[in-house]
Design a protein around this motif. Sequence first.
Motif, PDB file in Angstrom:
ATOM      1  N   ALA A   1     -10.882  -6.674 -11.048  1.00 40.06           N
ATOM      2  CA  ALA A   1      -9.661  -5.890 -11.272  1.00 40.06           C
ATOM      3  C   ALA A   1      -9.407  -4.919 -10.121  1.00 40.06           C
ATOM      4  O   ALA A   1      -8.268  -4.527  -9.872  1.00 40.06           O
ATOM      5  CB  ALA A   1      -9.753  -5.141 -12.596  1.00 40.06           C
TER       6      ALA A   1
ATOM      7  N   VAL B   1     -12.796 -16.659 -21.739  1.00 39.44           N
ATOM      8  CA  VAL B   1     -11.973 -15.580 -22.294  1.00 39.44           C
ATOM      9  C   VAL B   1     -11.321 -14.824 -21.139  1.00 39.44           C
ATOM     10  O   VAL B   1     -11.779 -14.904 -20.009  1.00 39.44           O
ATOM     11  CB  VAL B   1     -12.813 -14.593 -23.150  1.00 39.44           C
ATOM     12  CG1 VAL B   1     -13.359 -15.272 -24.401  1.00 39.44           C
ATOM     13  CG2 VAL B   1     -13.952 -13.981 -22.332  1.00 39.44           C
ATOM     14  N   PRO B   2     -10.229 -14.096 -21.426  1.00 41.13           N
ATOM     15  CA  PRO B   2      -9.715 -13.207 -20.382  1.00 41.13           C
ATOM     16  C   PRO B   2     -10.849 -12.281 -19.933  1.00 41.13           C
ATOM     17  O   PRO B   2     -11.645 -11.831 -20.763  1.00 41.13           O
ATOM     18  CB  PRO B   2      -8.603 -12.438 -21.095  1.00 41.13           C
ATOM     19  CG  PRO B   2      -8.200 -13.311 -22.247  1.00 41.13           C
ATOM     20  CD  PRO B   2      -9.439 -14.024 -22.670  1.00 41.13           C
ATOM     21  N   ARG B   3     -10.902 -12.028 -18.613  1.00 38.75           N
ATOM     22  CA  ARG B   3     -12.032 -11.260 -18.064  1.00 38.75           C
ATOM     23  C   ARG B   3     -12.329  -9.978 -18.832  1.00 38.75           C
ATOM     24  O   ARG B   3     -13.474  -9.623 -19.063  1.00 38.75           O
ATOM     25  CB  ARG B   3     -11.743 -10.880 -16.611  1.00 38.75           C
ATOM     26  CG  ARG B   3     -12.389 -11.757 -15.603  1.00 38.75           C
ATOM     27  CD  ARG B   3     -12.173 -11.185 -14.215  1.00 38.75           C
ATOM     28  NE  ARG B   3     -10.777 -10.880 -13.979  1.00 38.75           N
ATOM     29  CZ  ARG B   3      -9.915 -11.722 -13.416  1.00 38.75           C
ATOM     30  NH1 ARG B   3     -10.303 -12.917 -13.024  1.00 38.75           N
ATOM     31  NH2 ARG B   3      -8.663 -11.380 -13.235  1.00 38.75           N
ATOM     32  N   SER B   4     -11.262  -9.281 -19.247  1.00 37.44           N
ATOM     33  CA  SER B   4     -11.465  -7.995 -19.918  1.00 37.44           C
ATOM     34  C   SER B   4     -12.185  -8.161 -21.253  1.00 37.44           C
ATOM     35  O   SER B   4     -12.734  -7.208 -21.785  1.00 37.44           O
ATOM     36  CB  SER B   4     -10.124  -7.295 -20.151  1.00 37.44           C
ATOM     37  OG  SER B   4      -9.333  -8.080 -21.010  1.00 37.44           O
TER      38      SER B   4
ATOM     39  N   GLY C   1     -16.521 -13.830 -13.029  1.00 37.83           N
ATOM     40  CA  GLY C   1     -15.236 -13.542 -12.390  1.00 37.83           C
ATOM     41  C   GLY C   1     -14.091 -14.326 -13.015  1.00 37.83           C
ATOM     42  O   GLY C   1     -12.927 -13.948 -12.892  1.00 37.83           O
TER      43      GLY C   1
END
Lengths: 468, 468
Positions: free
Chosen positions: B253, B350-353, B380
């Motif tokens: 990010a 999954v989404p990185r967050s 990543g």
Amino acid sequence: MSTEAAPVTPPAPELQQALRRALGDEVVRTDPAALRAAQGDRSGQVSATVPLAVVEARSTGDVQAALRFATEHRIPVVPRGAGTGLAGAAQAGGGELVVSTAAMTRVLEVSRDDELAVVEPGVINADLNERLAGHGLFWAPDPASRAISTVGGNIATNAGGLHCVKYGVTREAVLGLEVVLADGRAVRVGHRTVKGVTGYDLTALMIGSEGTLGVITEATLRLRPLPRGEKVTISAAFDSVEQAARAASVMVASGIRPAILELLDATALEGLSAHLGIDLGGRGAQLLVQTDGDASEREASDAEAVIRSLGGRPERSADAADAERLFEIRRAFHSSNEARGAVLIEDVAVPRSALPAMFAAIERVQAEYGILIPTVAHAGDGNLHPNFVFEADTVDGFVEVPDHVWDAADALFQACLRLGGTLTGEHGVGILKRRWLRDELGDDVMDLQRRLKAVFDPLGILNPGKAI
Amino acid sequence: MSTEAAPVTPPAPELQQALRRALGDEVVRTDPAALRAAQGDRSGQVSATVPLAVVEARSTGDVQAALRFATEHRIPVVPRGAGTGLAGAAQAGGGELVVSTAAMTRVLEVSRDDELAVVEPGVINADLNERLAGHGLFWAPDPASRAISTVGGNIATNAGGLHCVKYGVTREAVLGLEVVLADGRAVRVGHRTVKGVTGYDLTALMIGSEGTLGVITEATLRLRPLPRGEKVTISAAFDSVEQAARAASVMVASGIRPAILELLDATALEGLSAHLGIDLGGRGAQLLVQTDGDASEREASDAEAVIRSLGGRPERSADAADAERLFEIRRAFHSSNEARGAVLIEDVAVPRSALPAMFAAIERVQAEYGILIPTVAHAGDGNLHPNFVFEADTVDGFVEVPDHVWDAADALFQACLRLGGTLTGEHGVGILKRRWLRDELGDDVMDLQRRLKAVFDPLGILNPGKAI
């Protein structure tokens, strides 16, 4: 499986009334100005007949209602964003229902952590990017029309732009979509994740499908962090377009990744000189190079070395304002052509190594057919925009392209295909390229494409006569 | 439209004879060793029944002949490369005809200028990359199996790998394909150019289709220049997996683009310690970071700052050999699991967050079901490989996954979907994920997928029961 819509039986005023009853007055437009606007796009061509109505959708529900109505009445539908396309895909004619998503402009989510945004299709590319800059992010697709074109239109045409050479085309910048199918069902395809292999890649299938498979009502966009480092901008004059094209090809082959790598040929420079009242003449071609990121300085030096080795004369911009003046000149290309006459905008792409040969072919066609063909290229991608400038009568905004211009275009397309190229790098097929599509794809692939369309649109009501 | 092949009427020996007559003895194998090998892949699962024959194709013509034969006799076909898949897509069973392209290993062209290679599908990923290195180029997809997996198999599964975080998945590294359709016709899709928007994107549709739409017989690959600069490798220990996952997420990010960003959790580190006889225990997780390119040094320093800010202890590798030892440990993950018991290899994204939340979910499932779930992640990308280790009887190579393991996997998949994730990031659906596919895609998209398949394979003979 029919791919043409059945004829519409009730007369237009009754259908318009029924449409108003089904969708509400506030989203249905039938005034002459709205209908007239939907007949054209930015190709210079205009449909000869008038569409039935324009639905100005405010929501996915409006789009669904419009498509259910169209399915029920077997009315052909022309999806539309800002109408800035260059190949005619958004042009609507007799009896067609225009479904515009231009008023669906909300940005629903921006995630810095996941480098994604969820947006409605009507948001303007430049507006979105202005907003994303505040988060340190950008959406890479940057067609020349970015100040006026919508994200939905960019996706529907798989738009390219100046940044593709480093950051890829639209297909590489979309994670998922919400799409309304011909029968009014809304489906979600793709993922919120950067990787995902569940099922066939319907997202990629929708991107560039020019409104023939569904209407995009929401997009999950893959974003990138704004590049770090100072941008460096170089302008380089060359004596011949072949040397400039070779420099572009060598630059990329040697591992340099400019963020922008544009080429303007002599005919384009002459037109720009006259149009802008500046002196760009007397040179064979101009390269415009911009590097960004951590290694921008080093890449710029390497680019200058390549330019010099091929006889070019590089000059660095003093500052950002100086660089911006160069890009303004590049962006004035279309208006400089329009100042010279009627224009047919083309969009071929060849493997980078074939760029010099493609420019030679353009020069031959120019000489043989006696037509001015100013050309700019996204040279790092091998993507050329030869613009055919000719004299033509314009009747009520409608430009008739003369046969000898189409013949010249045909000669140019055949040269492109012989060089291993493709008929359209980023503008799409629309109506203007349809007659050549089979030359590139062949019968078997054309047949697959038609049957694919029938899966999504069994009645053939979605943008009939466009793209395939 | 049936999606299942009609039952085969002639008995197997007669069909095998007919196949030999049609294709020639030299490409048709019916010996027990060949048939046995085609029953399995690298998932640990093996088909319970024996296929009809294995066609070891030497050319596109052989593949066409095999598919014409299969169409004529309504025989289901299982396309196969090196058989290194992890989801069962290449497993062949009773009466099926295996069409292997593993012997089609030629590299037909490498172009430095156009950064592309044209290859046959059987070339091994690592062999190709060794050859490309001599041209200063590489093909980015690098699944952990790259030393043994084929380029055709990488494409058929849209394989990922360690480098995806910076260089993208296979879909972003293929320009065009030659594909043999179910009826034996060979078609070419895609372009030799980096941009091209003629027709629907059939290339993207084929990538990841797991042999259910056609057999890939040639590929035009998009290459990249080998990164410049010294690679920097960092290993970092963390007290908790949540902090390590957060560090990975924050790193990306904040605009850092590591070429590799791997995470190993505590259960994985314990298994590796025992298996390799080294001490990796007593820590919550380990991150493995590699930067490359012009800005590798600066990106490495930035990565170290992020690691420290989240309580991690970064250590730089002294040299390339030192770094290679770290990657060898990472690559020993699968064998360390196999040393602990039977293994079900999973592959959610999954989404990185959501990485920290997904690791928390894995810990919950581990505790609740009493199953060891060592996990590594391509952090990543938000792509995790939870490996379910359990005790099971292995009968003749066939591992029966007990119900409580499937129940645990189901709990993990549902957690992943709730976090906005997907069931498979890079391994594919094959047979092992099919029962969950509808949970992710929904009925409408499942229906579109089935009808899409029928366009390419109206008789349903291509890899029936796999992927969709």
